[in-house]
Structure formats: structure tokens, C-alpha cells
Design a protein around this motif. Sequence first.
Motif, PDB file in Angstrom:
ATOM      1  N   ILE A 189       0.865  -1.170   0.000  1.00  0.00           N
ATOM      2  CA  ILE A 189       0.000   0.000   0.000  1.00  0.00           C
ATOM      3  C   ILE A 189       0.905   1.224   0.000  1.00  0.00           C
ATOM      4  N   MET A 190       0.741   2.054  -1.032  1.00  0.00           N
ATOM      5  CA  MET A 190       1.603   3.219  -1.209  1.00  0.00           C
ATOM      6  C   MET A 190       0.749   4.479  -1.318  1.00  0.00           C
ATOM      7  N   THR A 191       1.200   5.555  -0.685  1.00  0.00           N
ATOM      8  CA  THR A 191       0.520   6.838  -0.848  1.00  0.00           C
ATOM      9  C   THR A 191       0.955   7.510  -2.145  1.00  0.00           C
ATOM     10  N   THR A 192       2.047   7.043  -2.716  1.00  0.00           N
ATOM     11  CA  THR A 192       2.536   7.569  -3.987  1.00  0.00           C
ATOM     12  C   THR A 192       1.855   6.833  -5.142  1.00  0.00           C
TER      13      THR A 192
ATOM     14  N   PHE B 141      -6.548  -1.784 -12.045  1.00  0.00           N
ATOM     15  CA  PHE B 141      -7.931  -2.251 -12.012  1.00  0.00           C
ATOM     16  C   PHE B 141      -8.912  -1.129 -11.711  1.00  0.00           C
ATOM     17  N   GLY B 142      -8.416  -0.005 -11.255  1.00  0.00           N
ATOM     18  CA  GLY B 142      -9.266   1.142 -10.989  1.00  0.00           C
ATOM     19  C   GLY B 142      -9.374   1.469  -9.517  1.00  0.00           C
ATOM     20  N   LEU B 143     -10.137   2.524  -9.263  1.00  0.00           N
ATOM     21  CA  LEU B 143     -10.328   3.031  -7.905  1.00  0.00           C
ATOM     22  C   LEU B 143     -11.158   2.055  -7.083  1.00  0.00           C
ATOM     23  N   ILE B 144     -10.711   1.789  -5.864  1.00  0.00           N
ATOM     24  CA  ILE B 144     -11.485   0.990  -4.917  1.00  0.00           C
ATOM     25  C   ILE B 144     -11.675   1.815  -3.653  1.00  0.00           C
ATOM     26  N   VAL B 145     -12.803   1.625  -3.007  1.00  0.00           N
ATOM     27  CA  VAL B 145     -13.166   2.395  -1.819  1.00  0.00           C
ATOM     28  C   VAL B 145     -13.795   1.459  -0.805  1.00  0.00           C
ATOM     29  N   CYS B 146     -13.465   1.668   0.448  1.00  0.00           N
ATOM     30  CA  CYS B 146     -14.117   0.921   1.522  1.00  0.00           C
ATOM     31  C   CYS B 146     -14.385   1.883   2.673  1.00  0.00           C
TER      32      CYS B 146
ATOM     33  N   GLY C 236      -1.601   5.350  -4.557  1.00  0.00           N
ATOM     34  CA  GLY C 236      -2.412   6.552  -4.359  1.00  0.00           C
ATOM     35  C   GLY C 236      -3.352   6.412  -3.177  1.00  0.00           C
ATOM     36  N   TYR C 237      -2.918   5.667  -2.159  1.00  0.00           N
ATOM     37  CA  TYR C 237      -3.770   5.415  -0.989  1.00  0.00           C
ATOM     38  C   TYR C 237      -4.064   6.712  -0.232  1.00  0.00           C
ATOM     39  N   ARG C 238      -5.320   6.872   0.131  1.00  0.00           N
ATOM     40  CA  ARG C 238      -5.761   8.001   0.955  1.00  0.00           C
ATOM     41  C   ARG C 238      -6.799   7.503   1.938  1.00  0.00           C
ATOM     42  N   GLU C 239      -6.937   8.243   3.015  1.00  0.00           N
ATOM     43  CA  GLU C 239      -7.984   7.934   3.990  1.00  0.00           C
ATOM     44  C   GLU C 239      -8.555   9.240   4.513  1.00  0.00           C
ATOM     45  N   SER C 240      -9.801   9.175   4.908  1.00  0.00           N
ATOM     46  CA  SER C 240     -10.439  10.346   5.495  1.00  0.00           C
ATOM     47  C   SER C 240     -11.426   9.880   6.560  1.00  0.00           C
ATOM     48  N   VAL C 241     -11.785  10.809   7.407  1.00  0.00           N
ATOM     49  CA  VAL C 241     -12.756  10.505   8.451  1.00  0.00           C
ATOM     50  C   VAL C 241     -13.777  11.631   8.483  1.00  0.00           C
ATOM     51  N   SER C 242     -15.021  11.254   8.608  1.00  0.00           N
ATOM     52  CA  SER C 242     -16.070  12.254   8.781  1.00  0.00           C
ATOM     53  C   SER C 242     -16.746  11.971  10.114  1.00  0.00           C
ATOM     54  N   PHE C 243     -17.375  12.970  10.654  1.00  0.00           N
ATOM     55  CA  PHE C 243     -17.951  12.861  11.982  1.00  0.00           C
ATOM     56  C   PHE C 243     -19.460  13.003  11.936  1.00  0.00           C
ATOM     57  N   HIS C 244     -20.128  12.082  12.579  1.00  0.00           N
ATOM     58  CA  HIS C 244     -21.583  12.133  12.724  1.00  0.00           C
ATOM     59  C   HIS C 244     -21.884  13.170  13.804  1.00  0.00           C
TER      60      HIS C 244
ATOM     61  N   TYR D 291     -15.025   6.191   8.637  1.00  0.00           N
ATOM     62  CA  TYR D 291     -13.747   6.153   7.933  1.00  0.00           C
ATOM     63  C   TYR D 291     -13.932   5.762   6.471  1.00  0.00           C
ATOM     64  N   SER D 292     -13.170   6.404   5.601  1.00  0.00           N
ATOM     65  CA  SER D 292     -13.135   6.054   4.185  1.00  0.00           C
ATOM     66  C   SER D 292     -11.681   5.835   3.795  1.00  0.00           C
ATOM     67  N   CYS D 293     -11.409   4.703   3.182  1.00  0.00           N
ATOM     68  CA  CYS D 293     -10.076   4.390   2.670  1.00  0.00           C
ATOM     69  C   CYS D 293     -10.217   4.130   1.177  1.00  0.00           C
ATOM     70  N   TYR D 294      -9.312   4.684   0.376  1.00  0.00           N
ATOM     71  CA  TYR D 294      -9.419   4.474  -1.060  1.00  0.00           C
ATOM     72  C   TYR D 294      -8.059   4.562  -1.727  1.00  0.00           C
ATOM     73  N   GLY D 295      -7.988   4.002  -2.916  1.00  0.00           N
ATOM     74  CA  GLY D 295      -6.764   4.002  -3.701  1.00  0.00           C
ATOM     75  C   GLY D 295      -7.004   3.252  -4.995  1.00  0.00           C
ATOM     76  N   THR D 296      -5.965   3.111  -5.794  1.00  0.00           N
ATOM     77  CA  THR D 296      -6.057   2.414  -7.072  1.00  0.00           C
ATOM     78  C   THR D 296      -5.438   1.033  -6.933  1.00  0.00           C
ATOM     79  N   ALA D 297      -6.221   0.007  -7.251  1.00  0.00           N
ATOM     80  CA  ALA D 297      -5.739  -1.375  -7.206  1.00  0.00           C
ATOM     81  C   ALA D 297      -4.931  -1.647  -8.469  1.00  0.00           C
ATOM     82  N   VAL D 298      -3.717  -2.176  -8.293  1.00  0.00           N
ATOM     83  CA  VAL D 298      -2.834  -2.449  -9.431  1.00  0.00           C
ATOM     84  C   VAL D 298      -2.202  -3.833  -9.294  1.00  0.00           C
ATOM     85  N   ARG D 299      -1.785  -4.341 -10.433  1.00  0.00           N
ATOM     86  CA  ARG D 299      -1.001  -5.573 -10.495  1.00  0.00           C
ATOM     87  C   ARG D 299       0.402  -5.165 -10.901  1.00  0.00           C
TER      88      ARG D 299
END
Length: 113
Positions: A38-41, A53-58, A84-92, A99-107
Motif C-alpha cells: 500500500i503506497m501513498t505515492t 484495475f481502478g479506484l477501490i473504496v471501503c 495513491g492510498y488516501r484515507e479520510s474521516v467524517s464525523f456524525h 472512515y473512508s479508505c481508497y486508492g487504485t488497485a494495481v497488479r
Amino acid sequence: MALIFGSPKKQNSRGDDMKQDHRLKLAKDLYMAGKIKIMTTETVPGRDIHSAFGLIVCRSYIFDNAFYGLMAQALDVNADAIVGYRESVSFHPEGDKYYSCYGTAVRLKKTKK
């Protein structure tokens, strides 16, 4: 009685969100063993990207579920890295974190031995 200000708080308990899923355990084990990167770059140092494979989000109310869920999604499409891993948090309004985690899945290309 009418609800005027937003939606009601999530009714499911956090225990429902934390159910052990074999996909999450496998993803965690592979991550801890260094089998999935997992890379932020946008690249993995010393490795070339074979295909994307494209953007994935969880998303989840529990960070570990969002993080390892993202890896499980990458494994589902046969990726071995997320760039291109990123994460964010939103508050209720009532204090819960989402929490949201996302990035581009690659081979990655195979390394020459």
C-alpha cells in the motif's frame, strides 16, 4: 412524530460492523506478511505497474474494517498493490466517526530473478 434535523443514528451496533469476515482476516494476514503493498505515492519503488484495475473504496465506522476491507477488495480483483492510498474521516453529529479508505488497485510486473 416527524424527524426534522437529519437522519436517526445508525441502529446497528458496532458489533455488527466488527463481525469477523474471512476476507478481512486474509487481507490483514497478507498485509502483515508484506504480500500486498500500500503506497501513498502513484508508484511502488523498484517495481513497475503491469495493469490497473481502478479506484477501490471501503468505508466503515471502524478503521480496521475500512483499511483491511480495502485490501480485501484489491485481492478480489487479483491486485497485489494499492497506489495513491488516501484515507479520510467524517464525523456524525452525535460523535461517531466514519472512515473512508481508497486508492487504485494495481497488479505489479513480476521481478526478474
